[in-house]
Design an enzyme around this catalytic site. Structure first.
Site, PDB file in Angstrom:
ATOM      1  N   ASP A  14      51.070  84.012  48.500  1.00 18.79           N
ATOM      2  CA  ASP A  14      51.705  83.217  47.379  1.00 18.79           C
ATOM      3  C   ASP A  14      52.559  82.084  47.844  1.00 18.79           C
ATOM      4  O   ASP A  14      52.634  81.002  47.285  1.00 18.79           O
ATOM      5  CB  ASP A  14      52.141  84.106  46.443  1.00 18.79           C
ATOM      6  CG  ASP A  14      51.242  84.898  45.510  1.00 18.79           C
ATOM      7  OD1 ASP A  14      50.101  85.018  46.027  1.00 18.79           O
ATOM      8  OD2 ASP A  14      51.629  85.642  44.769  1.00 18.79           O
ATOM      9  N   ALA A  87      59.491  87.453  48.085  1.00 15.51           N
ATOM     10  CA  ALA A  87      59.493  88.292  49.254  1.00 15.51           C
ATOM     11  C   ALA A  87      59.539  89.695  48.715  1.00 15.51           C
ATOM     12  O   ALA A  87      60.138  89.862  47.903  1.00 15.51           O
ATOM     13  CB  ALA A  87      60.990  87.986  50.037  1.00 15.51           C
ATOM     14  N   SER A 131      55.018  92.969  38.909  1.00 13.61           N
ATOM     15  CA  SER A 131      53.708  93.074  39.112  1.00 13.61           C
ATOM     16  C   SER A 131      53.013  94.164  38.014  1.00 13.61           C
ATOM     17  O   SER A 131      53.756  94.773  37.640  1.00 13.61           O
ATOM     18  CB  SER A 131      53.633  93.820  40.380  1.00 13.61           C
ATOM     19  OG  SER A 131      52.413  94.564  40.730  1.00 13.61           O
ATOM     20  N   GLU A 133      51.482  96.330  38.848  1.00 14.48           N
ATOM     21  CA  GLU A 133      51.620  97.695  39.274  1.00 14.48           C
ATOM     22  C   GLU A 133      52.850  98.441  38.494  1.00 14.48           C
ATOM     23  O   GLU A 133      52.722  99.763  38.618  1.00 14.48           O
ATOM     24  CB  GLU A 133      52.005  97.920  40.787  1.00 14.48           C
ATOM     25  CG  GLU A 133      50.853  97.923  41.896  1.00 14.48           C
ATOM     26  CD  GLU A 133      50.341  99.147  41.628  1.00 14.48           C
ATOM     27  OE1 GLU A 133      50.825 100.192  41.826  1.00 14.48           O
ATOM     28  OE2 GLU A 133      49.228  99.031  41.630  1.00 14.48           O
ATOM     29  N   TYR A 154      56.694 101.425  45.559  1.00 18.04           N
ATOM     30  CA  TYR A 154      56.397  99.927  45.240  1.00 18.04           C
ATOM     31  C   TYR A 154      56.466  99.606  43.545  1.00 18.04           C
ATOM     32  O   TYR A 154      57.463  98.833  43.525  1.00 18.04           O
ATOM     33  CB  TYR A 154      54.995  99.334  45.803  1.00 18.04           C
ATOM     34  CG  TYR A 154      54.864  98.214  45.506  1.00 18.04           C
ATOM     35  CD1 TYR A 154      55.439  96.989  46.101  1.00 18.04           C
ATOM     36  CD2 TYR A 154      54.059  97.780  44.323  1.00 18.04           C
ATOM     37  CE1 TYR A 154      55.039  95.596  45.914  1.00 18.04           C
ATOM     38  CE2 TYR A 154      53.680  96.267  43.765  1.00 18.04           C
ATOM     39  CZ  TYR A 154      54.315  95.302  44.488  1.00 18.04           C
ATOM     40  OH  TYR A 154      54.056  94.065  44.187  1.00 18.04           O
TER      41      TYR A 154
HETATM   42  P1  NAP Z   1      52.506  88.990  50.988  1.00 22.10           P
HETATM   43  O1  NAP Z   1      51.418  88.122  51.315  1.00 22.10           O
HETATM   44  O2  NAP Z   1      52.519  90.432  51.287  1.00 22.10           O
HETATM   45  O3  NAP Z   1      53.879  88.178  51.300  1.00 22.10           O
HETATM   46  C1  NAP Z   1      55.132  88.730  51.226  1.00 22.10           C
HETATM   47  C2  NAP Z   1      56.274  88.077  51.879  1.00 22.10           C
HETATM   48  O4  NAP Z   1      57.584  88.365  51.687  1.00 22.10           O
HETATM   49  C3  NAP Z   1      56.180  87.465  53.354  1.00 22.10           C
HETATM   50  O5  NAP Z   1      56.470  86.258  53.425  1.00 22.10           O
HETATM   51  C4  NAP Z   1      56.959  88.369  53.972  1.00 22.10           C
HETATM   52  O6  NAP Z   1      57.530  87.760  55.261  1.00 22.10           O
HETATM   53  C5  NAP Z   1      58.150  88.526  52.971  1.00 22.10           C
HETATM   54  N1  NAP Z   1      59.320  89.591  53.001  1.00 22.10           N
HETATM   55  C6  NAP Z   1      58.718  90.951  53.412  1.00 22.10           C
HETATM   56  N2  NAP Z   1      59.970  91.642  53.451  1.00 22.10           N
HETATM   57  C7  NAP Z   1      60.890  90.618  53.454  1.00 22.10           C
HETATM   58  C8  NAP Z   1      62.409  90.884  53.440  1.00 22.10           C
HETATM   59  N3  NAP Z   1      62.914  92.051  53.605  1.00 22.10           N
HETATM   60  N4  NAP Z   1      63.055  89.726  53.559  1.00 22.10           N
HETATM   61  C9  NAP Z   1      62.685  88.474  53.476  1.00 22.10           C
HETATM   62  N5  NAP Z   1      61.277  88.387  53.228  1.00 22.10           N
HETATM   63  C10 NAP Z   1      60.366  89.305  53.367  1.00 22.10           C
HETATM   64  O7  NAP Z   1      52.559  89.241  49.378  1.00 22.10           O
HETATM   65  P2  NAP Z   1      52.191  88.033  48.117  1.00 22.10           P
HETATM   66  O8  NAP Z   1      50.625  88.700  47.913  1.00 22.10           O
HETATM   67  O9  NAP Z   1      51.963  86.693  48.599  1.00 22.10           O
HETATM   68  O10 NAP Z   1      52.823  88.482  46.899  1.00 22.10           O
HETATM   69  C11 NAP Z   1      54.250  87.606  46.711  1.00 22.10           C
HETATM   70  C12 NAP Z   1      54.883  88.657  45.686  1.00 22.10           C
HETATM   71  O11 NAP Z   1      54.195  88.797  44.689  1.00 22.10           O
HETATM   72  C13 NAP Z   1      55.260  89.792  46.333  1.00 22.10           C
HETATM   73  O12 NAP Z   1      56.741  90.195  45.966  1.00 22.10           O
HETATM   74  C14 NAP Z   1      54.367  90.860  45.590  1.00 22.10           C
HETATM   75  O13 NAP Z   1      54.980  92.150  45.491  1.00 22.10           O
HETATM   76  C15 NAP Z   1      54.068  90.055  44.382  1.00 22.10           C
HETATM   77  N6  NAP Z   1      52.950  90.425  43.784  1.00 22.10           N
HETATM   78  C16 NAP Z   1      51.688  90.085  44.285  1.00 22.10           C
HETATM   79  C17 NAP Z   1      50.522  90.560  43.813  1.00 22.10           C
HETATM   80  C18 NAP Z   1      49.204  89.910  44.341  1.00 22.10           C
HETATM   81  O14 NAP Z   1      48.126  90.532  43.865  1.00 22.10           O
HETATM   82  N7  NAP Z   1      49.287  89.186  45.359  1.00 22.10           N
HETATM   83  C19 NAP Z   1      50.595  90.697  42.430  1.00 22.10           C
HETATM   84  C20 NAP Z   1      51.779  90.838  41.675  1.00 22.10           C
HETATM   85  C21 NAP Z   1      52.883  90.743  42.370  1.00 22.10           C
HETATM   86  P3  NAP Z   1      56.534  88.044  56.662  1.00 22.10           P
HETATM   87  O15 NAP Z   1      55.429  86.896  56.427  1.00 22.10           O
HETATM   88  O16 NAP Z   1      57.634  88.016  57.674  1.00 22.10           O
HETATM   89  O17 NAP Z   1      56.162  89.591  56.757  1.00 22.10           O
HETATM   90  N1  GDD Z   2      44.216  98.610  50.476  1.00 24.81           N
HETATM   91  C1  GDD Z   2      42.870  99.248  50.497  1.00 24.81           C
HETATM   92  N2  GDD Z   2      42.164  99.657  51.207  1.00 24.81           N
HETATM   93  N3  GDD Z   2      42.692  99.684  49.089  1.00 24.81           N
HETATM   94  C2  GDD Z   2      41.587 100.343  48.952  1.00 24.81           C
HETATM   95  C3  GDD Z   2      40.813 100.769  49.775  1.00 24.81           C
HETATM   96  C4  GDD Z   2      41.130 100.306  51.165  1.00 24.81           C
HETATM   97  O1  GDD Z   2      40.407 100.725  52.024  1.00 24.81           O
HETATM   98  N4  GDD Z   2      39.870 101.495  49.423  1.00 24.81           N
HETATM   99  C5  GDD Z   2      40.053 101.429  48.139  1.00 24.81           C
HETATM  100  N5  GDD Z   2      41.088 100.908  47.614  1.00 24.81           N
HETATM  101  C6  GDD Z   2      41.512 100.448  46.419  1.00 24.81           C
HETATM  102  C7  GDD Z   2      43.132 100.969  46.192  1.00 24.81           C
HETATM  103  O2  GDD Z   2      43.236 102.401  46.066  1.00 24.81           O
HETATM  104  C8  GDD Z   2      43.387 100.460  44.933  1.00 24.81           C
HETATM  105  O3  GDD Z   2      43.315 101.190  43.889  1.00 24.81           O
HETATM  106  C9  GDD Z   2      42.566  99.022  45.050  1.00 24.81           C
HETATM  107  O4  GDD Z   2      41.686  99.176  45.938  1.00 24.81           O
HETATM  108  C10 GDD Z   2      43.379  97.846  45.165  1.00 24.81           C
HETATM  109  O5  GDD Z   2      44.073  98.195  46.327  1.00 24.81           O
HETATM  110  P1  GDD Z   2      45.035  96.991  47.336  1.00 24.81           P
HETATM  111  O6  GDD Z   2      44.095  95.809  47.239  1.00 24.81           O
HETATM  112  O7  GDD Z   2      45.627  97.459  48.210  1.00 24.81           O
HETATM  113  O8  GDD Z   2      45.821  96.430  46.020  1.00 24.81           O
HETATM  114  P2  GDD Z   2      47.012  97.211  44.790  1.00 24.81           P
HETATM  115  O9  GDD Z   2      46.071  97.022  43.515  1.00 24.81           O
HETATM  116  O10 GDD Z   2      47.264  98.408  45.301  1.00 24.81           O
HETATM  117  O11 GDD Z   2      48.321  96.088  44.881  1.00 24.81           O
HETATM  118  C11 GDD Z   2      48.105  94.676  44.860  1.00 24.81           C
HETATM  119  O12 GDD Z   2      48.368  94.291  43.431  1.00 24.81           O
HETATM  120  C12 GDD Z   2      49.235  94.365  42.866  1.00 24.81           C
HETATM  121  C13 GDD Z   2      49.170  94.094  41.532  1.00 24.81           C
HETATM  122  O13 GDD Z   2      48.559  94.855  40.621  1.00 24.81           O
HETATM  123  C14 GDD Z   2      49.434  94.107  45.743  1.00 24.81           C
HETATM  124  O14 GDD Z   2      48.993  92.997  45.993  1.00 24.81           O
HETATM  125  C15 GDD Z   2      50.638  94.408  45.161  1.00 24.81           C
HETATM  126  O15 GDD Z   2      51.566  93.675  45.692  1.00 24.81           O
HETATM  127  C16 GDD Z   2      50.470  93.862  43.721  1.00 24.81           C
HETATM  128  O16 GDD Z   2      51.773  93.979  42.949  1.00 24.81           O
END
Ligand code: NAP
Ligand code: GDD
Length: 347
Positions: A14, A87, A131, A133, A154
């Site tokens: 993001d 982050a 999130s 979550e 988380y």
């Molecule tokens: P991501 O790809 O895992 O990126 C996480 C970022 O946080 C990376 O830049 C990482 O740095 C940095 N980071 C981790 N620990 C840190 C620390 N202690 N201090 C400073 N920076 C740190 O996550 P994303 O998918 O872009 O998501 C962005 C945010 O939205 C996260 O907070 C995530 O929990 C939240 N979120 C994501 C989703 C989703 O579906 N993607 C949905 C809901 C909420 P490095 O590159 O050095 O590891």
């Molecule tokens: N990662 C992963 N790997 N997930 C799996 C697998 C596998 O091999 N097989 C099944 N799954 C299922 C997980 O159990 C979960 O139910 C679903 O796939 C999605 O898993 P992830 O892609 O790891 O994402 P998440 O939903 O647990 O969490 C993501 O979305 C959240 C928002 O709802 C992350 O991006 C979180 O940071 C974010 O907050």
């Protein structure tokens, strides 16, 4: 006057899209990066600007959400108009292996940043990456009024960060907003999240590099949208008249299995021949179903997602097939997720 933004997590999925968006809008963008033994800027390398160029608009700063004093110094120096806290230790499965670290960065890290804003005396708007979550075991559809029931360290850490954000809004009158985002993905998605794991596996299997991909629970339901659209929603939240909390979601209803079928079919492959079960991908507690209702964001921000999950799956498969063509040797030499030994669990 040029607006300034600070993005924590700029090297993540993001953060990279948000940096692009803000630079495109003329912002001066500052990103917090962690010191690592190898470069961790691959998602933003295409945005590089020579910092000596007087026109440069992108600056990176070492720091970490575990280091509150550093955050105060940075906020004081940068004096941003907008702060986006993206982050986090963001992997749910990994949070069961690293609960303390996850609580410290994903939860307390948000409080450190809010407190740093307050201590530095900066007048800025703050975005917290909350999130879906947090809803955990509460059944769908979920919106801003849905009670939280987190099902992982988380999720619990994100609930803390959500409430501390509201507390700084209510206690100190800060413009502090929670974006409650449902899953959003892209070709830049981390390789151990399920969508990217699947689309990467499809590309490798189609190219004959692998025969199988090992997965956990295929029955979980998620609402998967397209990350570039979601970062635009984050920006809209900070342009609103009042700070508030907003869900961003597509409202779609896809199981992990549906995503797998769509991705494999798009590449002309029969998923049942290539997907195997591995219990090490199961979580101690699972979130069974997340389906968001983003009506509030539509009404108040005019935010409407266009890319639905089936199209997203095809975008990601196409991108991984292309990546494999261009970075073939690297992909061939690089171990797949299955090659690394672990004790018990896998991310
Ligand atoms: P991501 O790809 O895992 O990126 C996480 C970022 O946080 C990376 O830049 C990482 O740095 C940095 N980071 C981790 N620990 C840190 C620390 N202690 N201090 C400073 N920076 C740190 O996550 P994303 O998918 O872009 O998501 C962005 C945010 O939205 C996260 O907070 C995530 O929990 C939240 N979120 C994501 C989703 C989703 O579906 N993607 C949905 C809901 C909420 P490095 O590159 O050095 O590891
Ligand atoms: N990662 C992963 N790997 N997930 C799996 C697998 C596998 O091999 N097989 C099944 N799954 C299922 C997980 O159990 C979960 O139910 C679903 O796939 C999605 O898993 P992830 O892609 O790891 O994402 P998440 O939903 O647990 O969490 C993501 O979305 C959240 C928002 O709802 C992350 O991006 C979180 O940071 C974010 O907050």
């Amino acid at each position: 006057m040029t607006k300034k933004a600070l993005i924590t997590g700029i090297t993540g999925q993001d953060g990279s899209y948000l940096a692009e968006l803000l630079l495109g809008k003329g912002y001066e963008v500052h990103g917090l990066i962690r010191r690592a033994s190898t470069f961790n800027t691959s998602r933003i390398d295409h945005l590089y600007q020579d910092p000596h160029d007087p026109e440069a608009k992108l600056f990176l700063h070492y720091g970490d959400l575990s280091d509150g004093a550093r955050l105060v110094t940075l906020l004081h120096e940068i004096d941003p108009d907008e702060v986006y806290n993206l982050a986090a230790q963001s992997h749910v499965r990994v949070s069961f292996d690293e609960p303390e670290h996850t609580g410290d960065t994903t939860g307390i890290g948000a409080m450190r940043l809010l407190e740093a804003v307050r201590m530095a005396g900066v007048n800025c708007r703050y975005y917290q990456a909350s999130s879906s979550e947090m809803f955990g075991a509460t059944p769908p559809p979920q919106n801003e009024e849905t009670p939280f029931y987190p099902r992982s360290p988380y999720g619990a850490a994100k609930v803390y960060a959500y409430w501390v954000t509201r507390n700084y809004r209510e206690g100190y009158g800060m413009f502090a907003t929670n974006g409650i985002l449902f899953n959003h993905e892209s070709p830049r998605r981390g390789e151990t999240f399920v969508t990217r794991k699947v689309t990467r596996a499809v590309a490798r299997i189609q190219a004959g590099l692998d025969d199988y991909v090992y997965m956990g629970n295929l029955d979980a339901i998620r609402d998967w949208g397209y990350a570039p659209e979601y970062v635009e929603g984050m920006w809209r939240m900070l342009q609103a008249d009042e700070p508030d909390d907003f869900v961003l979601a597509t409202g779609g209803n896809f199981t992990v299995r549906d995503f797998v079928v769509t991705a494999f079919e798009h590449a002309g492959l029969d998923w049942e021949k290539h997907v195997k079960f591995d219990e090490r991908y199961l979580r101690p507690t699972e979130v069974d179903a997340l389906i968001g209702d983003a009506s509030k964001a539509k009404d108040k921000l005019g935010w409407v997602p266009k890319v639905q999950t089936d199209e997203l799956a095809r975008i990601m498969v196409d991108a991984d097939v292309e990546l494999l063509k261009h970075e073939g040797r690297h992909w061939i030499d690089r171990p797949t997720l299955e090659d690394w030994p672990t004790f018990g669990t896998r991310a």
